[in-house]
Design a protein around this motif. Sequence first.
Motif, PDB file in Angstrom:
ATOM      1  N   SER A  40       0.827  -1.202   0.000  1.00 10.03           N
ATOM      2  CA  SER A  40       0.000   0.000   0.000  1.00 10.03           C
ATOM      3  C   SER A  40       0.864   1.256   0.000  1.00 10.03           C
ATOM      4  CB  SER A  40      -0.954   0.000   1.199  1.00 10.03           C
ATOM      5  OG  SER A  40      -0.227   0.101   2.399  1.00 10.03           O
ATOM      6  N   ASN A  41       2.029   1.228   0.627  1.00 12.89           N
ATOM      7  CA  ASN A  41       2.910   2.394   0.618  1.00 12.89           C
ATOM      8  C   ASN A  41       3.424   2.670  -0.784  1.00 12.89           C
ATOM      9  OD1 ASN A  41       2.602   2.764   3.334  1.00 12.89           O
ATOM     10  ND2 ASN A  41       4.482   1.699   3.896  1.00 12.89           N
ATOM     11  N   VAL A  42       3.694   1.632  -1.535  1.00 14.79           N
ATOM     12  CA  VAL A  42       4.191   1.803  -2.895  1.00 14.79           C
ATOM     13  C   VAL A  42       3.096   2.369  -3.788  1.00 14.79           C
ATOM     14  CG1 VAL A  42       5.024   0.555  -4.927  1.00 14.79           C
ATOM     15  CG2 VAL A  42       5.916   0.001  -2.663  1.00 14.79           C
ATOM     16  N   SER A  43       1.869   1.844  -3.656  1.00 17.45           N
ATOM     17  CA  SER A  43       0.800   2.299  -4.526  1.00 17.45           C
ATOM     18  C   SER A  43       0.224   3.644  -4.091  1.00 17.45           C
ATOM     19  CB  SER A  43      -0.321   1.251  -4.570  1.00 17.45           C
ATOM     20  OG  SER A  43      -0.880   1.098  -3.289  1.00 17.45           O
ATOM     21  N   ALA A  44       0.466   4.074  -2.864  1.00 17.69           N
ATOM     22  CA  ALA A  44      -0.099   5.320  -2.365  1.00 17.69           C
ATOM     23  C   ALA A  44       0.669   6.547  -2.848  1.00 17.69           C
ATOM     24  CB  ALA A  44      -0.130   5.301  -0.840  1.00 17.69           C
ATOM     25  N   LYS A  45       1.814   6.367  -3.470  1.00 13.66           N
ATOM     26  CA  LYS A  45       2.613   7.514  -3.918  1.00 13.66           C
ATOM     27  C   LYS A  45       1.864   8.357  -4.951  1.00 13.66           C
ATOM     28  CE  LYS A  45       7.114   5.560  -2.947  1.00 13.66           C
ATOM     29  NZ  LYS A  45       8.361   5.064  -3.471  1.00 13.66           N
ATOM     30  N   GLY A  46       1.093   7.701  -5.822  1.00 15.79           N
ATOM     31  CA  GLY A  46       0.371   8.435  -6.849  1.00 15.79           C
ATOM     32  C   GLY A  46      -1.049   8.776  -6.434  1.00 15.79           C
ATOM     33  N   ALA A  47      -1.473   8.366  -5.262  1.00 11.49           N
ATOM     34  CA  ALA A  47      -2.848   8.597  -4.820  1.00 11.49           C
ATOM     35  C   ALA A  47      -3.010  10.015  -4.284  1.00 11.49           C
ATOM     36  CB  ALA A  47      -3.218   7.591  -3.740  1.00 11.49           C
ATOM     37  N   ASP A  48      -4.232  10.543  -4.433  1.00  9.93           N
ATOM     38  CA  ASP A  48      -4.519  11.894  -3.967  1.00  9.93           C
ATOM     39  C   ASP A  48      -5.233  11.900  -2.627  1.00  9.93           C
ATOM     40  OD1 ASP A  48      -5.241  12.897  -7.332  1.00  9.93           O
ATOM     41  OD2 ASP A  48      -3.379  13.097  -6.213  1.00  9.93           O
ATOM     42  N   GLY A  49      -5.256  10.801  -1.932  1.00 11.46           N
ATOM     43  CA  GLY A  49      -5.904  10.758  -0.623  1.00 11.46           C
ATOM     44  C   GLY A  49      -6.934   9.656  -0.540  1.00 11.46           C
ATOM     45  N   TYR A  50      -7.906   9.893   0.300  1.00 12.57           N
ATOM     46  CA  TYR A  50      -8.939   8.908   0.597  1.00 12.57           C
ATOM     47  C   TYR A  50      -9.871   8.728  -0.598  1.00 12.57           C
ATOM     48  CZ  TYR A  50     -13.007   6.855   2.874  1.00 12.57           C
ATOM     49  OH  TYR A  50     -14.053   6.054   3.213  1.00 12.57           O
ATOM     50  N   HIS A  51     -10.106   7.466  -0.957  1.00 10.01           N
ATOM     51  CA  HIS A  51     -11.030   7.138  -2.037  1.00 10.01           C
ATOM     52  C   HIS A  51     -12.096   6.203  -1.489  1.00 10.01           C
ATOM     53  CE1 HIS A  51      -7.436   8.319  -4.317  1.00 10.01           C
ATOM     54  NE2 HIS A  51      -8.296   8.710  -5.226  1.00 10.01           N
ATOM     55  N   GLU A  52     -13.338   6.629  -1.557  1.00  6.76           N
ATOM     56  CA  GLU A  52     -14.433   5.776  -1.096  1.00  6.76           C
ATOM     57  C   GLU A  52     -14.861   4.890  -2.256  1.00  6.76           C
ATOM     58  OE1 GLU A  52     -18.942   6.372   0.300  1.00  6.76           O
ATOM     59  OE2 GLU A  52     -17.456   7.546   1.406  1.00  6.76           O
ATOM     60  N   THR A  53     -14.579   3.608  -2.122  1.00  9.39           N
ATOM     61  CA  THR A  53     -14.926   2.651  -3.165  1.00  9.39           C
ATOM     62  C   THR A  53     -16.224   1.949  -2.800  1.00  9.39           C
ATOM     63  OG1 THR A  53     -13.673   0.906  -2.092  1.00  9.39           O
ATOM     64  CG2 THR A  53     -12.476   2.264  -3.675  1.00  9.39           C
ATOM     65  N   ALA A  54     -16.710   1.125  -3.704  1.00  9.24           N
ATOM     66  CA  ALA A  54     -17.938   0.367  -3.450  1.00  9.24           C
ATOM     67  C   ALA A  54     -17.752  -0.564  -2.262  1.00  9.24           C
ATOM     68  CB  ALA A  54     -18.325  -0.424  -4.690  1.00  9.24           C
ATOM     69  N   HIS A  55     -16.572  -1.122  -2.130  1.00 10.57           N
ATOM     70  CA  HIS A  55     -16.280  -2.016  -1.009  1.00 10.57           C
ATOM     71  C   HIS A  55     -16.385  -1.266   0.320  1.00 10.57           C
ATOM     72  CE1 HIS A  55     -14.360  -5.137   1.326  1.00 10.57           C
ATOM     73  NE2 HIS A  55     -13.489  -4.250   1.764  1.00 10.57           N
ATOM     74  N   ILE A  56     -15.841  -0.074   0.373  1.00 13.98           N
ATOM     75  CA  ILE A  56     -15.877   0.726   1.598  1.00 13.98           C
ATOM     76  C   ILE A  56     -17.304   1.165   1.899  1.00 13.98           C
ATOM     77  CG2 ILE A  56     -15.114   2.905   2.640  1.00 13.98           C
ATOM     78  CD1 ILE A  56     -12.477   2.513   1.096  1.00 13.98           C
ATOM     79  N   ARG A  57     -18.060   1.558   0.867  1.00 19.60           N
ATOM     80  CA  ARG A  57     -19.457   1.954   1.068  1.00 19.60           C
ATOM     81  C   ARG A  57     -20.287   0.800   1.619  1.00 19.60           C
ATOM     82  NH1 ARG A  57     -19.866   3.362  -4.256  1.00 19.60           N
ATOM     83  NH2 ARG A  57     -18.172   4.811  -4.499  1.00 19.60           N
ATOM     84  N   SER A  58     -20.060  -0.408   1.103  1.00 21.97           N
ATOM     85  CA  SER A  58     -20.823  -1.557   1.609  1.00 21.97           C
ATOM     86  C   SER A  58     -20.448  -1.861   3.060  1.00 21.97           C
ATOM     87  CB  SER A  58     -20.611  -2.792   0.733  1.00 21.97           C
ATOM     88  OG  SER A  58     -19.287  -3.240   0.816  1.00 21.97           O
ATOM     89  N   TYR A  59     -19.204  -1.639   3.422  1.00 17.24           N
ATOM     90  CA  TYR A  59     -18.796  -1.817   4.812  1.00 17.24           C
ATOM     91  C   TYR A  59     -19.483  -0.792   5.708  1.00 17.24           C
ATOM     92  CZ  TYR A  59     -15.962  -1.792   9.011  1.00 17.24           C
ATOM     93  OH  TYR A  59     -15.561  -1.805  10.318  1.00 17.24           O
ATOM     94  N   TYR A  60     -19.498   0.459   5.298  1.00 16.56           N
ATOM     95  CA  TYR A  60     -20.170   1.497   6.076  1.00 16.56           C
ATOM     96  C   TYR A  60     -21.659   1.182   6.240  1.00 16.56           C
ATOM     97  CZ  TYR A  60     -16.066   4.559   5.713  1.00 16.56           C
ATOM     98  OH  TYR A  60     -14.812   5.099   5.811  1.00 16.56           O
ATOM     99  N   ASN A  61     -22.278   0.712   5.159  1.00 17.76           N
ATOM    100  CA  ASN A  61     -23.701   0.348   5.231  1.00 17.76           C
ATOM    101  C   ASN A  61     -23.943  -0.811   6.192  1.00 17.76           C
ATOM    102  OD1 ASN A  61     -24.506   2.344   3.475  1.00 17.76           O
ATOM    103  ND2 ASN A  61     -24.273   1.043   1.669  1.00 17.76           N
ATOM    104  N   SER A  62     -23.013  -1.739   6.260  1.00 17.16           N
ATOM    105  CA  SER A  62     -23.189  -2.873   7.184  1.00 17.16           C
ATOM    106  C   SER A  62     -23.092  -2.420   8.623  1.00 17.16           C
ATOM    107  CB  SER A  62     -22.142  -3.955   6.896  1.00 17.16           C
ATOM    108  OG  SER A  62     -20.857  -3.532   7.318  1.00 17.16           O
ATOM    109  N   LEU A  63     -22.381  -1.337   8.887  1.00 14.95           N
ATOM    110  CA  LEU A  63     -22.281  -0.821  10.256  1.00 14.95           C
ATOM    111  C   LEU A  63     -23.573  -0.146  10.700  1.00 14.95           C
ATOM    112  CD1 LEU A  63     -18.699   0.719  10.210  1.00 14.95           C
ATOM    113  CD2 LEU A  63     -19.420  -1.429  11.226  1.00 14.95           C
ATOM    114  N   ARG A  64     -24.295   0.421   9.759  1.00 10.51           N
ATOM    115  CA  ARG A  64     -25.538   1.115  10.080  1.00 10.51           C
ATOM    116  C   ARG A  64     -26.655   0.128  10.426  1.00 10.51           C
ATOM    117  NH1 ARG A  64     -25.046   4.891   4.947  1.00 10.51           N
ATOM    118  NH2 ARG A  64     -23.311   6.150   5.689  1.00 10.51           N
ATOM    119  N   SER A  65     -26.617  -1.036   9.850  1.00 10.49           N
ATOM    120  CA  SER A  65     -27.699  -2.033  10.058  1.00 10.49           C
ATOM    121  C   SER A  65     -27.699  -2.613  11.428  1.00 10.49           C
ATOM    122  CB  SER A  65     -27.575  -3.160   9.043  1.00 10.49           C
ATOM    123  OG  SER A  65     -27.600  -2.630   7.743  1.00 10.49           O
TER     124      SER A  65
END
Length: 65
Positions: A40-65
């Motif tokens: 993740s450190n290697v791939s994060a060099k070109g990233a612009d920060g936090y990215h909310e993906t479908a996987h992360i959204r489904s995790y957040y939704n599971s916490l609400r239930s």
Amino acid sequence: MKKQQPDLNRRSLLKALTIGGTATAALAVTGVSAAQATESNVSAKGADGYHETAHIRSYYNSLRS
């Protein structure tokens, strides 16, 4: 009626197997985590920060239930 004495050798073996299995699992998890962190450190060099993906959204939704 006589009470049977517990077999301490068998208990020692079971304890050793449990401790050995737990230690092996801990080492395996630690090794995987270190590899993922390095990746993740290697791939994060070109990233612009936090990215909310479908996987992360489904995790957040599971916490609400």
